[in-house]
Design a protein around this motif. Structure first.
Motif, short mmCIF file in Angstrom:
data_model
loop_
_atom_site.label_atom_id
_atom_site.label_comp_id
_atom_site.label_asym_id
_atom_site.label_seq_id
_atom_site.Cartn_x
_atom_site.Cartn_y
_atom_site.Cartn_z
N TYR A 1 -24.25 -45.25 -28.87
CA TYR A 1 -24.13 -45.86 -27.54
C TYR A 1 -22.92 -45.56 -27.01
O TYR A 1 -22.05 -45.93 -27.13
CB TYR A 1 -24.50 -47.44 -27.90
CG TYR A 1 -24.64 -48.50 -26.45
CD1 TYR A 1 -25.65 -48.71 -26.19
CD2 TYR A 1 -23.35 -48.77 -26.02
CE1 TYR A 1 -25.81 -49.55 -24.93
CE2 TYR A 1 -23.44 -49.69 -24.84
CZ TYR A 1 -24.75 -50.26 -24.51
OH TYR A 1 -25.03 -51.12 -23.45
N LEU A 2 -23.16 -44.68 -25.46
CA LEU A 2 -21.91 -44.50 -24.86
C LEU A 2 -22.08 -44.84 -23.41
O LEU A 2 -23.04 -44.90 -23.06
CB LEU A 2 -21.93 -42.79 -24.88
CG LEU A 2 -21.68 -42.23 -26.15
CD1 LEU A 2 -21.89 -40.59 -26.01
CD2 LEU A 2 -20.48 -42.53 -26.84
N CYS A 3 -20.66 -45.33 -22.96
CA CYS A 3 -20.85 -45.92 -21.28
C CYS A 3 -20.25 -44.51 -20.69
O CYS A 3 -19.61 -43.76 -21.05
CB CYS A 3 -19.45 -46.70 -21.48
SG CYS A 3 -19.76 -48.36 -22.43
N LYS A 4 -21.20 -44.50 -19.50
CA LYS A 4 -20.94 -43.54 -18.33
C LYS A 4 -19.70 -43.90 -17.65
O LYS A 4 -19.36 -45.01 -17.69
CB LYS A 4 -22.10 -43.55 -17.57
CG LYS A 4 -23.40 -43.12 -18.02
CD LYS A 4 -24.32 -42.88 -16.94
CE LYS A 4 -25.87 -42.45 -17.62
NZ LYS A 4 -26.85 -42.55 -16.69
N PRO A 5 -18.85 -42.98 -17.38
CA PRO A 5 -19.12 -41.30 -17.39
C PRO A 5 -19.05 -40.72 -18.78
O PRO A 5 -18.04 -41.22 -19.43
CB PRO A 5 -18.32 -40.88 -16.19
CG PRO A 5 -17.07 -41.83 -16.14
CD PRO A 5 -17.56 -43.18 -16.50
N VAL A 6 -19.78 -39.85 -19.04
CA VAL A 6 -19.67 -39.10 -20.18
C VAL A 6 -20.07 -37.59 -19.83
O VAL A 6 -20.47 -37.40 -18.87
CB VAL A 6 -20.56 -39.41 -21.26
CG1 VAL A 6 -20.56 -40.85 -21.93
CG2 VAL A 6 -22.09 -39.39 -20.66
N ASP A 7 -19.36 -36.59 -20.78
CA ASP A 7 -19.68 -35.33 -20.44
C ASP A 7 -20.52 -34.71 -21.75
O ASP A 7 -20.61 -35.66 -22.61
CB ASP A 7 -18.41 -34.59 -20.26
CG ASP A 7 -17.29 -34.67 -21.52
OD1 ASP A 7 -17.72 -35.02 -22.45
OD2 ASP A 7 -16.14 -34.36 -21.12
N ALA A 8 -20.73 -33.48 -21.70
CA ALA A 8 -21.64 -32.80 -22.81
C ALA A 8 -20.81 -32.99 -24.13
O ALA A 8 -21.40 -33.07 -25.14
CB ALA A 8 -21.82 -31.51 -22.64
N GLU A 9 -19.58 -32.91 -24.00
CA GLU A 9 -18.58 -32.74 -25.14
C GLU A 9 -18.76 -34.37 -25.96
O GLU A 9 -19.01 -34.49 -27.17
CB GLU A 9 -17.16 -32.70 -24.67
CG GLU A 9 -16.47 -32.15 -26.10
CD GLU A 9 -16.91 -30.87 -26.67
OE1 GLU A 9 -16.65 -30.41 -27.90
OE2 GLU A 9 -17.43 -29.92 -25.87
N ASP A 10 -18.90 -35.37 -25.18
CA ASP A 10 -18.96 -36.84 -25.71
C ASP A 10 -20.09 -36.93 -26.20
O ASP A 10 -20.22 -37.51 -27.41
CB ASP A 10 -18.57 -37.78 -24.54
CG ASP A 10 -17.31 -37.70 -24.04
OD1 ASP A 10 -16.47 -37.43 -24.75
OD2 ASP A 10 -17.18 -38.03 -22.62
N VAL A 11 -21.25 -36.48 -25.71
CA VAL A 11 -22.85 -36.56 -25.96
C VAL A 11 -22.89 -35.71 -27.32
O VAL A 11 -23.23 -36.48 -28.33
CB VAL A 11 -23.66 -36.22 -24.98
CG1 VAL A 11 -25.11 -36.18 -25.43
CG2 VAL A 11 -23.57 -37.03 -23.66
N LEU A 12 -22.34 -34.86 -27.56
CA LEU A 12 -22.75 -33.72 -28.60
C LEU A 12 -21.88 -34.27 -29.74
O LEU A 12 -22.50 -34.47 -30.90
CB LEU A 12 -22.56 -32.26 -28.37
CG LEU A 12 -23.47 -31.90 -27.29
CD1 LEU A 12 -22.98 -30.27 -27.03
CD2 LEU A 12 -24.88 -31.84 -28.03
N ASN A 13 -20.65 -34.88 -29.49
CA ASN A 13 -19.81 -35.25 -30.45
C ASN A 13 -20.56 -36.64 -31.18
O ASN A 13 -20.48 -36.73 -32.51
CB ASN A 13 -18.34 -35.69 -30.15
CG ASN A 13 -17.57 -34.34 -30.03
OD1 ASN A 13 -17.90 -33.26 -30.45
ND2 ASN A 13 -16.68 -34.39 -29.25
N SER A 14 -21.02 -37.32 -30.27
CA SER A 14 -21.62 -38.62 -30.93
C SER A 14 -23.06 -38.34 -31.59
O SER A 14 -23.13 -39.27 -32.47
CB SER A 14 -22.07 -39.77 -29.69
OG SER A 14 -23.09 -39.32 -28.99
#
Length: 178
Positions: A102-115
């Motif tokens: 569960y991630l809070c915006k703003p996020v980038d592709a790196e954050d998403v893929l790492n999670s």
């Protein structure tokens, strides 16, 4: 049939989708984008994604309602909930419903893929040094009561003991910082 590099982005913010799609494609993934829950389910049936981002607040739906349907169609899909309106209750609910993060915006592709690609929990994850403010706790409580009432503002206002219009004004404000 699920391919190891299929990715589904579900978000009603078209600009955010374009930026995230481009970034994830550059990393070698086949990306599909849906702006509604209905389109997301159609794409999931066609492509059975291995990974997905699901916006918590879609225009006419909720990512929490969409997530179980997505995982029913594609049970091996790893999904992360993205939101600009984070709260502890929705984070817990997202994990219970099958989100891997569960991630809070703003996020980038790196954050998403790492999670999504993290294979084990991180016991060294940073713990906030300050407890949430009273205003933040109030905001989270309102979000939890609203969720318990399936988004019905009138019912949530009754549960909270406040006027419906007062609750509507509070909901139009951005989430309170920690």
């Amino acid at each position: 049939m699920t391919s190891a590099n299929t990715f589904l982005i579900i978000d009603d913010d078209e600009l955010f989708c374009r930026v995230l799609e481009r970034s994830i494609k550059r990393r070698g993934y086949d990306v599909e984008v849906a702006h509604t829950a209905e389109d997301a389910l159609l794409l999931a049936n066609r492509h059975a994604p291995a990974y997905a981002t699901v916006d918590l607040k879609l225009e006419r739906s909720s990512g929490l309602k969409l997530l179980p349907e997505l995982l029913r169609i594609s049970p091996h899909c790893k999904a992360v909930i993205l939101t600009g309106y984070s709260s502890i209750s929705t984070a817990v609910e997202a994990i219970k419903l099958g989100a891997v993060n569960y991630l809070c915006k703003p996020v980038d592709a790196e954050d998403v893929l790492n999670s999504l690609l993290q294979t084990a929990p991180d016991p060294d994850a940073e713990i906030a040094s300050h407890p949430p403010s009273v205003n933040r706790l109030t905001w989270e409580h309102i979000q939890r009561v609203l969720q318990e009432n399936d988004g019905n503002i009138s019912a949530a206002a009754r549960s909270l003991g406040m006027h419906r219009r007062t609750l509507q004004r509070k909901l139009q404000k951005r989430p309170v910082k920690r």
